[in-house]
Write a protein that holds these residues in place. Structure first.
Motif, PDB file in Angstrom:
ATOM      1  N   ILE A   1      10.045  -7.178  -6.996  1.00 36.00           N
ATOM      2  CA  ILE A   1       9.155  -6.368  -7.824  1.00 36.00           C
ATOM      3  C   ILE A   1       8.072  -5.806  -6.908  1.00 36.00           C
ATOM      4  CG2 ILE A   1       7.645  -6.305  -9.836  1.00 36.00           C
ATOM      5  CD1 ILE A   1      10.540  -6.862 -10.555  1.00 36.00           C
ATOM      6  N   VAL A   2       8.312  -4.610  -6.392  1.00 29.59           N
ATOM      7  CA  VAL A   2       7.395  -3.980  -5.447  1.00 29.59           C
ATOM      8  C   VAL A   2       6.344  -3.209  -6.249  1.00 29.59           C
ATOM      9  CG1 VAL A   2       7.189  -2.499  -3.437  1.00 29.59           C
ATOM     10  CG2 VAL A   2       9.324  -3.768  -3.833  1.00 29.59           C
ATOM     11  N   VAL A   3       5.092  -3.590  -6.064  1.00 31.60           N
ATOM     12  CA  VAL A   3       4.006  -2.997  -6.856  1.00 31.60           C
ATOM     13  C   VAL A   3       2.881  -2.542  -5.938  1.00 31.60           C
ATOM     14  CG1 VAL A   3       4.498  -4.330  -8.941  1.00 31.60           C
ATOM     15  CG2 VAL A   3       2.929  -5.257  -7.245  1.00 31.60           C
ATOM     16  N   ALA A   4       2.137  -1.557  -6.397  1.00 25.87           N
ATOM     17  CA  ALA A   4       0.961  -1.113  -5.657  1.00 25.87           C
ATOM     18  C   ALA A   4      -0.057  -2.240  -5.582  1.00 25.87           C
ATOM     19  CB  ALA A   4       0.357   0.109  -6.336  1.00 25.87           C
TER      20      ALA A   4
ATOM     21  N   PRO B   1      13.830   3.490 -13.279  1.00 25.83           N
ATOM     22  CA  PRO B   1      13.256   4.559 -12.457  1.00 25.83           C
ATOM     23  C   PRO B   1      11.956   4.108 -11.773  1.00 25.83           C
ATOM     24  CG  PRO B   1      14.025   5.454 -14.536  1.00 25.83           C
ATOM     25  CD  PRO B   1      14.151   3.967 -14.642  1.00 25.83           C
ATOM     26  N   PRO B   2      11.883   4.234 -10.448  1.00 24.07           N
ATOM     27  CA  PRO B   2      10.695   3.779  -9.726  1.00 24.07           C
ATOM     28  C   PRO B   2       9.573   4.804  -9.791  1.00 24.07           C
ATOM     29  CG  PRO B   2      12.272   4.661  -8.182  1.00 24.07           C
ATOM     30  CD  PRO B   2      12.931   4.727  -9.543  1.00 24.07           C
ATOM     31  N   SER B   3       8.388   4.337  -9.421  1.00 22.73           N
ATOM     32  CA  SER B   3       7.220   5.211  -9.318  1.00 22.73           C
ATOM     33  C   SER B   3       6.418   4.782  -8.096  1.00 22.73           C
ATOM     34  CB  SER B   3       6.359   5.094 -10.579  1.00 22.73           C
ATOM     35  OG  SER B   3       5.620   3.876 -10.569  1.00 22.73           O
TER      36      SER B   3
ATOM     37  N   ALA C   1       8.280  -0.444  -8.333  1.00 24.16           N
ATOM     38  CA  ALA C   1       9.693  -0.237  -7.995  1.00 24.16           C
ATOM     39  C   ALA C   1      10.410  -1.584  -8.046  1.00 24.16           C
ATOM     40  CB  ALA C   1       9.836   0.392  -6.617  1.00 24.16           C
ATOM     41  N   PRO C   2      11.201  -1.843  -9.108  1.00 26.37           N
ATOM     42  CA  PRO C   2      11.965  -3.093  -9.213  1.00 26.37           C
ATOM     43  C   PRO C   2      13.305  -2.942  -8.517  1.00 26.37           C
ATOM     44  CG  PRO C   2      12.110  -1.896 -11.281  1.00 26.37           C
ATOM     45  CD  PRO C   2      11.330  -1.032 -10.336  1.00 26.37           C
ATOM     46  N   MET C   3      13.451  -3.543  -7.344  1.00 22.93           N
ATOM     47  CA  MET C   3      14.614  -3.311  -6.491  1.00 22.93           C
ATOM     48  C   MET C   3      15.587  -4.483  -6.576  1.00 22.93           C
ATOM     49  SD  MET C   3      13.781  -0.372  -5.382  1.00 22.93           S
ATOM     50  CE  MET C   3      15.116  -0.149  -4.183  1.00 22.93           C
ATOM     51  N   GLY C   4      16.830  -4.191  -6.977  1.00 22.22           N
ATOM     52  CA  GLY C   4      17.847  -5.233  -7.064  1.00 22.22           C
ATOM     53  C   GLY C   4      18.633  -5.120  -8.342  1.00 22.22           C
ATOM     54  N   ASP C   5      18.926  -6.273  -8.954  1.00 27.58           N
ATOM     55  CA  ASP C   5      19.764  -6.293 -10.145  1.00 27.58           C
ATOM     56  C   ASP C   5      19.340  -7.442 -11.044  1.00 27.58           C
ATOM     57  OD1 ASP C   5      20.956  -8.646  -9.023  1.00 27.58           O
ATOM     58  OD2 ASP C   5      22.363  -7.389  -7.914  1.00 27.58           O
TER      59      ASP C   5
ATOM     60  N   HIS D   1       0.824  -1.203   0.000  1.00 29.19           N
ATOM     61  CA  HIS D   1       0.000   0.000   0.000  1.00 29.19           C
ATOM     62  C   HIS D   1       0.860   1.256   0.000  1.00 29.19           C
ATOM     63  CE1 HIS D   1      -3.624  -2.320   0.399  1.00 29.19           C
ATOM     64  NE2 HIS D   1      -3.232  -2.849   1.536  1.00 29.19           N
ATOM     65  N   ASP D   2       2.192   1.107   0.109  1.00 25.66           N
ATOM     66  CA  ASP D   2       3.107   2.245   0.092  1.00 25.66           C
ATOM     67  C   ASP D   2       4.409   1.802  -0.565  1.00 25.66           C
ATOM     68  OD1 ASP D   2       4.723   4.447   0.524  1.00 25.66           O
ATOM     69  OD2 ASP D   2       4.029   4.778   2.573  1.00 25.66           O
ATOM     70  N   VAL D   3       4.430   1.822  -1.896  1.00 25.62           N
ATOM     71  CA  VAL D   3       5.581   1.348  -2.660  1.00 25.62           C
ATOM     72  C   VAL D   3       6.829   2.152  -2.314  1.00 25.62           C
ATOM     73  CG1 VAL D   3       6.552   1.167  -4.997  1.00 25.62           C
ATOM     74  CG2 VAL D   3       4.214   0.386  -4.544  1.00 25.62           C
ATOM     75  N   ASP D   4       6.687   3.459  -2.165  1.00 27.24           N
ATOM     76  CA  ASP D   4       7.853   4.286  -1.874  1.00 27.24           C
ATOM     77  C   ASP D   4       8.497   3.896  -0.542  1.00 27.24           C
ATOM     78  OD1 ASP D   4       7.638   5.736  -4.223  1.00 27.24           O
ATOM     79  OD2 ASP D   4       6.450   7.336  -3.327  1.00 27.24           O
ATOM     80  N   ALA D   5       7.676   3.578   0.452  1.00 21.74           N
ATOM     81  CA  ALA D   5       8.232   3.196   1.754  1.00 21.74           C
ATOM     82  C   ALA D   5       8.994   1.884   1.659  1.00 21.74           C
ATOM     83  CB  ALA D   5       7.112   3.084   2.780  1.00 21.74           C
TER      84      ALA D   5
END
Length: 223
Positions: A177-180, A161-163, A167-171, A141-145
């Motif tokens: 894959i962090v999604v709303a 670039p995340p939104s 936000a795809p975090m890693g390599d 519920h809070d992708v940025d956090a």
């Protein structure tokens, strides 16, 4: 980052294990599925819902055409609303992908990443050539956090670039894959993300500790 061990709730452990063995030709021992350095441990879902879980598997990029032919003979591909079933990304991704549906409505992906080493194999593709579990979808519920926490605790950075929605975090070897929680999965855009009961152990990160979402029911821990 490497995704080492994923606990995956399923409706029927034997049925899902058999699918991974027979369709994807992966090594299966009891409730454990091996993909290179990654293990997926299947466990009864119990009260956890199934469906809407996204996982991706790396394929050597120079073997991707053969992997597509192999997979197309074994299971239908997912398509976008425009009818596309092959997706190539330039810029920071440098990848090519196909998506397909697994048991319990898993949203699965084969992805070739140009920056990773090429394979020396040739001829017909085999599932043993999948190199690792490379992505796990984590709704929030809070992708940025979650993005900020994954950076602070594990030293992860977004691969593109995340939104506030994605936000795809890693390599290339491992991505969270962090999604709303209200963003439906690409490419069919039908299923909302679900990660209830997922427990992921990661390695080769610079920090320690864990991420978790009590409301959405997932947990990520550093090995």
């Amino acid at each position: 980052m490497r995704l080492l061990h994923l606990t995956l709730p399923v409706s029927d452990v034997t049925r899902v294990a058999t699918w991974f063995r027979d369709v994807l030709q992966l090594e299966v021992a009891g409730d454990q599925v091996r993909i290179g350095w990654s293990t997926i441990q299947l466990q009864p879902a119990g009260d956890h819902p199934v469906g809407g879980v996204h996982l991706a598997f790396n394929v050597p990029d120079n073997r991707f055409a053969e992997a597509m032919t192999w997979l197309r003979a074994r299971t239908p591909f997912q398509c976008s609303p425009e009818g596309r079933d092959y997706f190539a990304l330039e810029s920071s991704w440098q990848s090519q992908s196909v998506y397909f549906t697994g048991p319990d409505g898993l949203i699965l992906e084969l992805i070739g990443r140009r920056r990773l080493p090429a394979s020396e194999r040739s001829g017909a593709f085999h599932g043993s050539e999948l190199t690792c579990l490379s992505e796990v979808g984590l709704p929030s519920h809070d992708v940025d956090a979650v993005r900020e926490q994954s950076s602070q605790r594990f030293g992860l950075q977004p691969i593109s670039p995340p939104s506030p929605q994605f936000a795809p975090m890693g390599d290339d070897e491992g991505l969270l894959i962090v999604v709303a929680a209200d963003r439906r999965w690409f490419p069919e855009q039908k299923d909302l993300p679900n990660a209830q009961g997922l427990q992921l152990q990661v390695g080769d990160v610079s920090g320690s500790g864990e991420l978790h979402d009590a409301a959405l029911g997932w947990r990520v821990q550093a090995a």
